[in-house]
Design an enzyme around this catalytic site. Structure first.
Site, PDB file in Angstrom:
ATOM      1  N   ALA A 152      -2.380   4.315   3.424  1.00 43.36           N
ATOM      2  CA  ALA A 152      -3.549   4.216   2.529  1.00 43.36           C
ATOM      3  C   ALA A 152      -4.671   3.353   3.105  1.00 43.36           C
ATOM      4  O   ALA A 152      -5.840   3.555   2.752  1.00 43.36           O
ATOM      5  CB  ALA A 152      -3.118   3.672   1.181  1.00 43.36           C
ATOM      6  N   SER A 157       0.863  -1.191   0.000  1.00 41.99           N
ATOM      7  CA  SER A 157       0.000   0.000   0.000  1.00 41.99           C
ATOM      8  C   SER A 157       0.891   1.230   0.000  1.00 41.99           C
ATOM      9  O   SER A 157       2.044   1.163   0.403  1.00 41.99           O
ATOM     10  CB  SER A 157      -0.868   0.024   1.261  1.00 41.99           C
ATOM     11  OG  SER A 157      -0.102   0.458   2.375  1.00 41.99           O
ATOM     12  N   ASP A 158       0.359   2.364  -0.422  1.00 40.79           N
ATOM     13  CA  ASP A 158       1.118   3.597  -0.221  1.00 40.79           C
ATOM     14  C   ASP A 158       0.932   4.017   1.236  1.00 40.79           C
ATOM     15  O   ASP A 158       0.118   3.452   1.983  1.00 40.79           O
ATOM     16  CB  ASP A 158       0.683   4.695  -1.199  1.00 40.79           C
ATOM     17  CG  ASP A 158       1.771   5.774  -1.352  1.00 40.79           C
ATOM     18  OD1 ASP A 158       2.691   5.830  -0.508  1.00 40.79           O
ATOM     19  OD2 ASP A 158       1.694   6.580  -2.299  1.00 40.79           O
ATOM     20  N   HIS A 159       1.697   5.017   1.616  1.00 45.12           N
ATOM     21  CA  HIS A 159       1.797   5.412   3.018  1.00 45.12           C
ATOM     22  C   HIS A 159       0.431   5.738   3.638  1.00 45.12           C
ATOM     23  O   HIS A 159      -0.239   6.673   3.197  1.00 45.12           O
ATOM     24  CB  HIS A 159       2.703   6.647   3.085  1.00 45.12           C
ATOM     25  CG  HIS A 159       3.276   6.870   4.429  1.00 45.12           C
ATOM     26  ND1 HIS A 159       2.584   7.480   5.432  1.00 45.12           N
ATOM     27  CD2 HIS A 159       4.479   6.531   4.952  1.00 45.12           C
ATOM     28  CE1 HIS A 159       3.338   7.530   6.511  1.00 45.12           C
ATOM     29  NE2 HIS A 159       4.493   6.958   6.256  1.00 45.12           N
TER      30      HIS A 159
END
Ligand code: BGC
Length: 765
Positions: free
Chosen positions: A290, A286-288
């Site tokens: 998310a 996942s992105d930070h």
């Protein structure tokens, strides 16, 4: 040291057939051997240990070193990001080996986007080189330096196609074109991963941001994306696919929603497309933060719901939050998430650790303690020559009236501008572990070039911006831009007095590093007012005016284009930027860069991109007609088109020769031109091939890039450039979402930019 894995690894190796490149991505071991190893390991793991593998965190105020030590001891963390020195990394891997039950190595990741210690031009600049070998060199050097710091993975390349100059993150990508972005992205993946990410000086890549992040509405960061499937698969998806086909072990999932469903909760994206159709075998991250954000997106009711959604949609590893660790155990207990689903995600994490060679040697990217560099930032660890060479290739000459450039190393030169002597800004956004103090500013670069030959004068002339709100935004976390204690008028007066003493003015203007970054969207693409006022005053001196632009996005430079005698787009050019710009300004290097993105005349034209669809009422500037598709209050078309860039020499392109008037079904055809250097200097240029499907079942773009070649020609020299065209170049997604090549006429356009081409035609049978 003995590892618990050595026995099982030896067993797997014993049954392993000889190495072949195509066995499994770039790795040397068979997928069967890896599967057997990971299955065996999973069988030994508790549920909590498996969940621990899904957690990726950064050491910092939220997670101090002591807390991380406890997590490591209890098997509650799988990977670390933002730790970039060998002693720090070794300390954590030691804790794994000494304190944890199963001794499953951590992997270490970082944003190595355009360099690690040596900073190369921002990716938009790299794309401007149209030089895949140069981009590959950046990949190899970056991977070398990052692996030498103990890292195993990078959050790169970013292959988000974008037609949005308002978006600050366009600086991290390769521009507006699908083909160019796919070519650069896959070159970067191959270069960074090398033969195997397990190799001492290779890194595993994590392609980002999957998917369509570059198409966010209005260019406002984190905003939503709504897109037809045709456009998605024709224009935006191919670079991700190409980077995965190049073997990328990782995928970072984007923060935006796609047609209403956040990518982080999008099982169509992460399962149906990525796993089932594209057969991706690596890891999704996942992105930070998310997963938490799914609540704010309005698709999850509470933290448990967000975790359930993300895991079931296909997010293997969570970046930067504690949600997976906190809530997955309960969700499994309640039967909402099955242990098999956890196994699946944990397997992907363990698989990539295996591919990174960590089970073979957890210290493979560290070496013995005694080999640690005494000074992490030692000058000897930099690759300055590579940085200078690539930076020169990334620069685009936009205007050169009466051959103002190259400058002579004689007389008096006035260097003016807020970016002329900024070590920080020239590094660009995401300059990783690069140290601003090691960068060469334009002032220093011009001093080096003119020492003992010409007089170089300098004045700052203006602040980056006098807008208090923007100054505060840029200085939110640290002192990023300095504000002069003098008044704007005092600075301008000093600049004008300096300019009056000189034969020529070089003005370094543009954006601060932080103006083209994550969360740095703009509604206005002109130069800040402080710099516009400075340029007006400089112009009034009547001296020849050369603009050196430093910026991370296309700017609207209509006014400056009229003011300036010459304009050089240098982007943010990195550690050796100042020397590289000086090389170009003084003609020690003949510029050859070409724009990877259109430059609008104003924000109002956005989106403006070269490969647009036709309308039923196309505008013709030679024969204006009210009821055609255009704006009545401005000149239409971009200020600088995609693919554009001048040289200190001139080139001519011959009419196109086709190998045949027809292309057989599924066959091939060749288009060729002869390019001649008609000027007096040796120089390189980029020959570009565009195609247009004249009549198809859906409207097709007026032109699309399908090939390019960068060639070097001596003054007077000619070269025939051949472009093979096969059926893949003709294919598109039809109304039924089938990828087809339809029989009929195709226009072939070859030129040195997207606007001026030599044209021919062929029929696909
Ligand atoms: C960015 C990513 C980056 C990550 C880790 C996020 O905010 O969107 O591109 O890789 O942070 O630094």
């Amino acid at each position: 040291m003995k590892w618990i894995y050595s026995l099982s690894l030896a067993v797997s190796l014993a049954v392993q057939p000889a190495f072949a490149d195509d066995m499994f991505g770039p790795h040397r071991l068979t997928p069967e051997a890896r599967d057997a190893f990971v299955t065996d390991l999973l069988a030994k793991m508790t549920l909590d240990e498996k969940i621990g593998q899904l957690r990726l965190i950064s050491v910092g105020p939220d997670n101090p070193k002591d807390a991380i030590r406890e997590m490591i001891k209890n098997g509650q963390v799988g990977a670390i990001f933002n730790t970039v020195t060998r002693p720090d990394i070794r300390a954590m891997q030691d804790q794994v080996m000494q304190l944890s039950r199963l001794k499953i190595p951590l992997f270490f990741a970082y944003d190595v986007v355009h360099g690690q210690r040596t900073i190369f031009p921002i990716p938009l600049g790299l794309a401007s080189s149209w030089d895949t070998e140069a981009v590959a060199r950046v990949g190899r050097v970056s991977a070398y330096e990052a692996a030498d710091d103990g890292l195993n993975m990078t959050w790169a390349p970013m292959v988000d196609v974008t037609r949005e100059p308002r978006w600050g993150r366009g600086s991290e990508g390769f521009g507006e074109d699908t083909y160019l972005t796919a070519t650069m992205g896959s070159a970067m993946v191959k270069a960074m991963q090398g033969k195997s990410p397990a190799d001492r000086y290779a890194l595993m890549t994590s392609v980002k941001h999957f998917a369509l992040y570059g198409a966010i509405e209005g260019g406002r960061d984190y905003n939503t994306v709504d897109m037809s499937p045709q456009r998605m698969f024709q224009d935006y998806m191919p670079p991700y696919k190409a980077s995965l086909d190049a073997g990328s072990g990782g995928v970072m999932v984007s923060l935006n929603a796609i047609n209403g469903v956040p990518a982080t909760a999008n099982s169509w994206l992460l399962k149906d497309l990525l796993r089932d159709e594209w057969k991706f075998k690596g890891i999704t991250i996942s992105d930070h933060g998310a997963i938490k954000e799914l609540i704010k997106h309005g698709v999850a009711s509470d933290p448990q719901d967000a975790v359930r959604l993300a895991l079931k949609s296909g997010i293997d590893m969570s970046m930067g939050d504690e949600y997976y660790s906190k809530y997955l155990p309960g969700l499994v207990k309640r039967g909402v998430v099955s242990e098999a689903e956890i196994d699946d995600a944990a397997r992907h994490v363990l698989n990539v650790k295996y591919d990174m060679g960590l089970f073979n040697d957890p210290y493979s990217h560290l070496g013995p303690k005694e080999s640690d560099p005494a000074d992490t930032n030692a000058e000897s660890r930099l690759h300055r020559e590579d940085a200078r060479d690539v930076a020169r290739k990334s620069m685009v000459l936009l205007k050169n009236r009466l051959e103002t450039l190259p400058l002579k190393k004689a007389g008096t030169i006035a260097l003016i501008g807020p970016l002329a002597d900024s070590q920080r800004d020239i590094m660009g956004s995401w300059s990783a572990a690069g140290v601003a103090k090691q960068s060469v500013t334009l002032l220093q670069g011009m001093k080096n070039a003119t020492e003992g030959k010409a007089t170089l004068l300098y004045a700052k002339g203006a602040n980056i911006t006098d807008h208090k709100g923007i100054q505060a935004f840029l200085n939110l976390y640290e002192q990023a831009v300095s504000v002069d204690s003098r008044t704007p008028q005092q600075m301008i007066d000093e600049a004008v007095a300096t300019a009056q003493k000189a034969d020529v003015i070089v003005a370094a203007v543009g954006e601060a590093q932080g103006m083209a970054h994550e969360a740095s969207s703009r509604t206005d693409l002109t130069l800040p007012e402080s710099q516009q006022k400075l340029l007006a005053a400089l112009k009034a001196t009547g001296k020849p005016l050369v603009l050196v632009l430093m910026n991370g996005r296309p700017l609207a430079l209509t006014h400056e284009y009229q003011q300036a005698d010459a304009m050089l787009e240098t982007w943010f050019s990195g550690t050796e930027g100042g020397n590289a710009i000086a090389d170009v300004l003084f003609g020690d290097y003949n510029p050859s860069g070409k724009l990877p993105i259109s430059f609008p005349r104003s924000v109002g034209q956005i989106p403006i991109y070269y490969n647009h669809l036709p309308t039923g009422r196309p505008y013709n500037s030679a024969k204006p007609n009210k009821y055609t598709s255009h704006y009545y209050d401005a000149v239409n078309g971009p200020l600088f088109p995609f693919g554009y860039g001048l040289s200190y020499t001139t080139f001519s392109v011959s009419p196109v020769k086709m190998s045949s008037a027809t292309m057989p079904r599924n066959g091939k055809i060749e288009a060729s031109v002869t390019v001649t250097n008609t000027g007096k200097r040796d120089g390189a240029t980029v020959v570009q091939l565009y195609l247009n499907d004249e009549v198809a079942s859906v409207s097709r773009p007026v032109k699309e890039l399908k090939g390019f070649q960068r060639i070097m020609l001596k003054a007077g020299e000619s070269q025939t450039v051949r472009f093979p065209i096969d059926v893949d170049a003709l294919k598109f997604w039809n109304q039924k979402m089938q990828q087809v090549a339809e029989p009929g006429k195709f226009k072939v356009m070859i030129g040195l930019d997207s606007a001026r081409t030599q044209d021919a035609e062929f029929t696909y049978l």
